[in-house]
Enzyme design. Sequence first.
Site, PDB file in Angstrom:
ATOM      1  N   GLU A 118      40.110  28.500 -22.075  1.00 27.32           N
ATOM      2  CA  GLU A 118      40.663  27.193 -22.450  1.00 27.32           C
ATOM      3  C   GLU A 118      42.180  27.249 -22.346  1.00 27.32           C
ATOM      4  O   GLU A 118      42.774  28.305 -22.141  1.00 27.32           O
ATOM      5  CB  GLU A 118      40.226  26.829 -23.875  1.00 27.32           C
ATOM      6  CG  GLU A 118      38.730  26.556 -23.970  1.00 27.32           C
ATOM      7  CD  GLU A 118      38.249  26.245 -25.384  1.00 27.32           C
ATOM      8  OE1 GLU A 118      39.002  26.472 -26.348  1.00 27.32           O
ATOM      9  OE2 GLU A 118      37.115  25.778 -25.510  1.00 27.32           O
ATOM     10  N   HIS A 246      44.126  16.273 -29.871  1.00 27.32           N
ATOM     11  CA  HIS A 246      43.398  16.830 -28.724  1.00 27.32           C
ATOM     12  C   HIS A 246      43.667  15.917 -27.529  1.00 27.32           C
ATOM     13  O   HIS A 246      43.542  14.694 -27.655  1.00 27.32           O
ATOM     14  CB  HIS A 246      41.903  16.913 -29.020  1.00 27.32           C
ATOM     15  CG  HIS A 246      41.178  17.815 -28.070  1.00 27.32           C
ATOM     16  ND1 HIS A 246      40.983  17.483 -26.752  1.00 27.32           N
ATOM     17  CD2 HIS A 246      40.626  19.033 -28.240  1.00 27.32           C
ATOM     18  CE1 HIS A 246      40.334  18.475 -26.159  1.00 27.32           C
ATOM     19  NE2 HIS A 246      40.104  19.431 -27.037  1.00 27.32           N
ATOM     20  N   ARG A 293      47.708  22.552 -25.733  1.00 25.25           N
ATOM     21  CA  ARG A 293      47.374  21.128 -25.858  1.00 25.25           C
ATOM     22  C   ARG A 293      48.492  20.244 -26.373  1.00 25.25           C
ATOM     23  O   ARG A 293      48.460  19.041 -26.129  1.00 25.25           O
ATOM     24  CB  ARG A 293      46.092  20.935 -26.656  1.00 25.25           C
ATOM     25  CG  ARG A 293      45.947  21.609 -27.918  1.00 25.25           C
ATOM     26  CD  ARG A 293      44.610  21.243 -28.543  1.00 25.25           C
ATOM     27  NE  ARG A 293      43.487  21.944 -27.950  1.00 25.25           N
ATOM     28  CZ  ARG A 293      42.392  22.248 -28.615  1.00 25.25           C
ATOM     29  NH1 ARG A 293      42.274  21.925 -29.875  1.00 25.25           N
ATOM     30  NH2 ARG A 293      41.412  22.877 -28.033  1.00 25.25           N
ATOM     31  N   HIS A 354      43.112  15.640 -34.198  1.00 25.34           N
ATOM     32  CA  HIS A 354      42.028  16.617 -34.053  1.00 25.34           C
ATOM     33  C   HIS A 354      42.054  17.704 -35.120  1.00 25.34           C
ATOM     34  O   HIS A 354      41.023  18.084 -35.653  1.00 25.34           O
ATOM     35  CB  HIS A 354      42.166  17.234 -32.654  1.00 25.34           C
ATOM     36  CG  HIS A 354      41.101  18.209 -32.291  1.00 25.34           C
ATOM     37  ND1 HIS A 354      39.779  17.857 -32.191  1.00 25.34           N
ATOM     38  CD2 HIS A 354      41.166  19.547 -31.978  1.00 25.34           C
ATOM     39  CE1 HIS A 354      39.059  18.920 -31.830  1.00 25.34           C
ATOM     40  NE2 HIS A 354      39.884  19.952 -31.715  1.00 25.34           N
TER      41      HIS A 354
HETATM   42  P1  FAD Z   1      34.488  21.735 -42.081  1.00 27.13           P
HETATM   43  O1  FAD Z   1      33.563  22.351 -41.132  1.00 27.13           O
HETATM   44  O2  FAD Z   1      35.098  20.470 -41.704  1.00 27.13           O
HETATM   45  O3  FAD Z   1      33.731  21.495 -43.464  1.00 27.13           O
HETATM   46  C1  FAD Z   1      34.357  20.776 -44.498  1.00 27.13           C
HETATM   47  C2  FAD Z   1      33.374  20.598 -45.634  1.00 27.13           C
HETATM   48  O4  FAD Z   1      34.057  20.152 -46.803  1.00 27.13           O
HETATM   49  C3  FAD Z   1      32.293  19.572 -45.386  1.00 27.13           C
HETATM   50  O5  FAD Z   1      31.087  20.111 -45.853  1.00 27.13           O
HETATM   51  C4  FAD Z   1      32.672  18.399 -46.285  1.00 27.13           C
HETATM   52  O6  FAD Z   1      31.598  17.644 -46.764  1.00 27.13           O
HETATM   53  C5  FAD Z   1      33.313  19.148 -47.425  1.00 27.13           C
HETATM   54  N1  FAD Z   1      34.220  18.337 -48.229  1.00 27.13           N
HETATM   55  C6  FAD Z   1      35.408  17.802 -47.879  1.00 27.13           C
HETATM   56  N2  FAD Z   1      35.954  17.168 -48.938  1.00 27.13           N
HETATM   57  C7  FAD Z   1      35.099  17.309 -49.970  1.00 27.13           C
HETATM   58  C8  FAD Z   1      35.108  16.874 -51.304  1.00 27.13           C
HETATM   59  N3  FAD Z   1      36.112  16.161 -51.835  1.00 27.13           N
HETATM   60  N4  FAD Z   1      34.050  17.183 -52.077  1.00 27.13           N
HETATM   61  C9  FAD Z   1      33.008  17.880 -51.583  1.00 27.13           C
HETATM   62  N5  FAD Z   1      32.959  18.337 -50.326  1.00 27.13           N
HETATM   63  C10 FAD Z   1      33.993  18.051 -49.529  1.00 27.13           C
HETATM   64  N6  FAD Z   1      37.592  24.853 -33.406  1.00 27.13           N
HETATM   65  C11 FAD Z   1      37.343  25.949 -32.668  1.00 27.13           C
HETATM   66  O7  FAD Z   1      37.747  27.056 -33.028  1.00 27.13           O
HETATM   67  N7  FAD Z   1      36.630  25.838 -31.522  1.00 27.13           N
HETATM   68  C12 FAD Z   1      36.141  24.647 -31.068  1.00 27.13           C
HETATM   69  O8  FAD Z   1      35.485  24.596 -30.041  1.00 27.13           O
HETATM   70  C13 FAD Z   1      36.415  23.490 -31.824  1.00 27.13           C
HETATM   71  N8  FAD Z   1      35.993  22.279 -31.403  1.00 27.13           N
HETATM   72  C14 FAD Z   1      36.167  21.199 -32.223  1.00 27.13           C
HETATM   73  C15 FAD Z   1      35.626  19.974 -31.840  1.00 27.13           C
HETATM   74  C16 FAD Z   1      35.713  18.876 -32.670  1.00 27.13           C
HETATM   75  C17 FAD Z   1      35.139  17.561 -32.249  1.00 27.13           C
HETATM   76  C18 FAD Z   1      36.376  19.008 -33.917  1.00 27.13           C
HETATM   77  C19 FAD Z   1      36.480  17.849 -34.849  1.00 27.13           C
HETATM   78  C20 FAD Z   1      36.943  20.224 -34.285  1.00 27.13           C
HETATM   79  C21 FAD Z   1      36.846  21.323 -33.446  1.00 27.13           C
HETATM   80  N9  FAD Z   1      37.381  22.553 -33.802  1.00 27.13           N
HETATM   81  C22 FAD Z   1      37.140  23.648 -33.035  1.00 27.13           C
HETATM   82  C23 FAD Z   1      38.016  22.740 -35.103  1.00 27.13           C
HETATM   83  C24 FAD Z   1      36.991  23.370 -36.053  1.00 27.13           C
HETATM   84  O9  FAD Z   1      35.725  22.809 -35.802  1.00 27.13           O
HETATM   85  C25 FAD Z   1      37.346  23.131 -37.502  1.00 27.13           C
HETATM   86  O10 FAD Z   1      38.686  23.466 -37.726  1.00 27.13           O
HETATM   87  C26 FAD Z   1      36.483  23.998 -38.391  1.00 27.13           C
HETATM   88  O11 FAD Z   1      35.133  23.791 -38.100  1.00 27.13           O
HETATM   89  C27 FAD Z   1      36.759  23.700 -39.844  1.00 27.13           C
HETATM   90  O12 FAD Z   1      35.810  24.371 -40.619  1.00 27.13           O
HETATM   91  P2  FAD Z   1      35.902  24.276 -42.181  1.00 27.13           P
HETATM   92  O13 FAD Z   1      34.814  25.132 -42.722  1.00 27.13           O
HETATM   93  O14 FAD Z   1      37.278  24.546 -42.614  1.00 27.13           O
HETATM   94  O15 FAD Z   1      35.645  22.727 -42.516  1.00 27.13           O
HETATM   95  C1  SIN Z   2      37.542  21.949 -27.463  1.00 19.34           C
HETATM   96  O1  SIN Z   2      36.397  22.308 -27.224  1.00 19.34           O
HETATM   97  O2  SIN Z   2      38.322  21.496 -26.632  1.00 19.34           O
HETATM   98  C2  SIN Z   2      38.028  22.074 -28.844  1.00 19.34           C
HETATM   99  C3  SIN Z   2      38.450  23.428 -29.056  1.00 19.34           C
HETATM  100  C4  SIN Z   2      39.265  23.515 -30.292  1.00 19.34           C
HETATM  101  O3  SIN Z   2      39.583  22.513 -30.918  1.00 19.34           O
HETATM  102  O4  SIN Z   2      39.607  24.640 -30.633  1.00 19.34           O
END
Ligand code: FAD
Ligand code: SIN
Length: 527
Positions: A118, A246, A293, A354
């Site tokens: 990427e 993004h 990006r 993003h």
């Molecule tokens: P999340 O997975 O967002 O989980 C957050 C949790 O907190 C959820 O369960 C939610 O319900 C809970 N929550 C929030 N507020 C509250 C509250 N007040 N009370 C109770 N629960 C709450 N990163 C990569 O490394 N590679 C990728 O390919 C990639 N692709 C992506 C594609 C998309 C479309 C998006 C949106 C993001 C992408 N990212 C990628 C970024 C990555 O997915 C996120 O940064 C990562 O998954 C965040 O994980 P997390 O566990 O911190 O939070």
């Molecule tokens: C993507 O697949 O382009 C998202 C990857 C990322 O947010 O890290």
Amino acid sequence: MVENVMGREFDFLIIGSGIAGLSFALKVADAGSVAIVSKTELAETNTSRAQGGIASVIYAPDSYEKHIQDTLIAGDGLCNVDVVKKVVKDAPDQIAELIKWGTKFDVDEKGKYSLHREGGHSEKRILHHKDNTGFEIQRALVEKVRTHPNIEIFESHFAIDIITRHHLGHVTERWMTDIECFGAYILDLKTNQVETFLSKITMMATGGIGNIYQTTTNPPIATGDGIAMVYRAKGIIENMEFIQFHPTSLYNPSEKPSFLITEALRGFGAILRRKDGKKFMHKYDERECLAPRDIVARAIDNELKNTGDDYVYLDVTHRKAERTKAEYPNIYKKCLSIGIDITKDMIPVVPAAHYVCGGIKVDIHGRTSIKNLYAAGECSSTGLHGANRLASNSLIEAVVYADAAVKDTLQKVDAITLKKGIPDWNDEGTSHTEEMVLITQSNKEVEQIMSTYVGIVRSNLRLKRALDRLQILYHETEALFDSSVVSMKLCELRNEINLGYLIIRMAQKRKESRGLHYNIDYPKKLE
Ligand code: FAD
Ligand code: SIN
């Protein structure tokens, strides 16, 4: 009416059920009782939507040094080098753990892991599951946590605020510097009752903030609640000016969240073109479509402003149709559903909010500035991303830092006693019939202010306008909060206003342009 009910007690309270929260849960669950709180369903997370994959050094000629250098270059001088080294070097072990828990990454015909490349990566190092890697990781983790006897799951439970000495009425000078977390007030969205969850250790894993912008790839849960809770509790928040847009979300104006077109597609050879078919990335960076990006998103923003077009195109029509369909089945299916056959047609794309690079400041063990409160995943600021996150470095950061927090908490949890005498949530207030329309309208205003004035390109005047307008919403919303029965929508609005404030203030303090923060009044980077 919201009612208070008896408190619950746990060794570990985890707020959030994405990769950070669930991987932490699985590793501490043998050492004590665990509550996982999730505001909707367990799998409604940013994690589930991750497409491209998870970065880790797997095979030569890749090396730790190359992944470290790529991360530092993307971070534009603000990464913490020790943190970068830790995440890169711990990554392979954490990948092995994900595989042990049941995650399936794609392999090639020889049985070796298939690796993508990427933007900003000098080697192929992105492990993936087709183009829905996050969905696969989330599936495996959810299956595991649902069957662990020590883990209690609270879906449709919304964390309102963490509990600190402030809630005991001991508001002295000392509590500002010596803050301790005793758990959180949690609103059960099915019964409308606020419960007191007491915990020895609290893990904040609430993910991103995308919904403070009009166009975002993030699901509706991403309203930055954890960052706002910690900010209100006087914990340290940093680097909020670095919001990653993004470059390529599908242009489909009626859809929120915007569907992501993974960066891996550019690694696969997809080319950005203007609406008139002309390439443009060579004007901005020698890495062209594979530049980091921030550069690509700014280039697209600039082209759109110059041409007046609503979108640019991502063109993958020159690749073999069968290969495109096999490697990117979800993108193919999604685009086809709106009449675009990506093997024949170019894909209209625009940048979308993003990822937030900053957040709750944590040390190398995942500890926040508040005692017994940890943070991991997107809501945290570890120092890995600096001024700009390298693609696919966030899933790996989340799992590495959840692991660091596990090691730290397991050493201390037995010595912590649960706090007694915590008052119930104070919910004096009434419910006004007009409240919902006030909340939704204010919400739209926040999104509009942030998108218009605090987007990819900023200026002093725009930031001031944003702050002035946000301040009006702040006072109105605090007044509503003080006089109303608590609700998730009202709390989310309040949180989003807190976040907007943090982003604007930190953007105003930075008198330069660096990484994701670009201010036309200070176009240069300070040395
Ligand atoms: P999340 O997975 O967002 O989980 C957050 C949790 O907190 C959820 O369960 C939610 O319900 C809970 N929550 C929030 N507020 C509250 C509250 N007040 N009370 C109770 N629960 C709450 N990163 C990569 O490394 N590679 C990728 O390919 C990639 N692709 C992506 C594609 C998309 C479309 C998006 C949106 C993001 C992408 N990212 C990628 C970024 C990555 O997915 C996120 O940064 C990562 O998954 C965040 O994980 P997390 O566990 O911190 O939070
Ligand atoms: C993507 O697949 O382009 C998202 C990857 C990322 O947010 O890290």
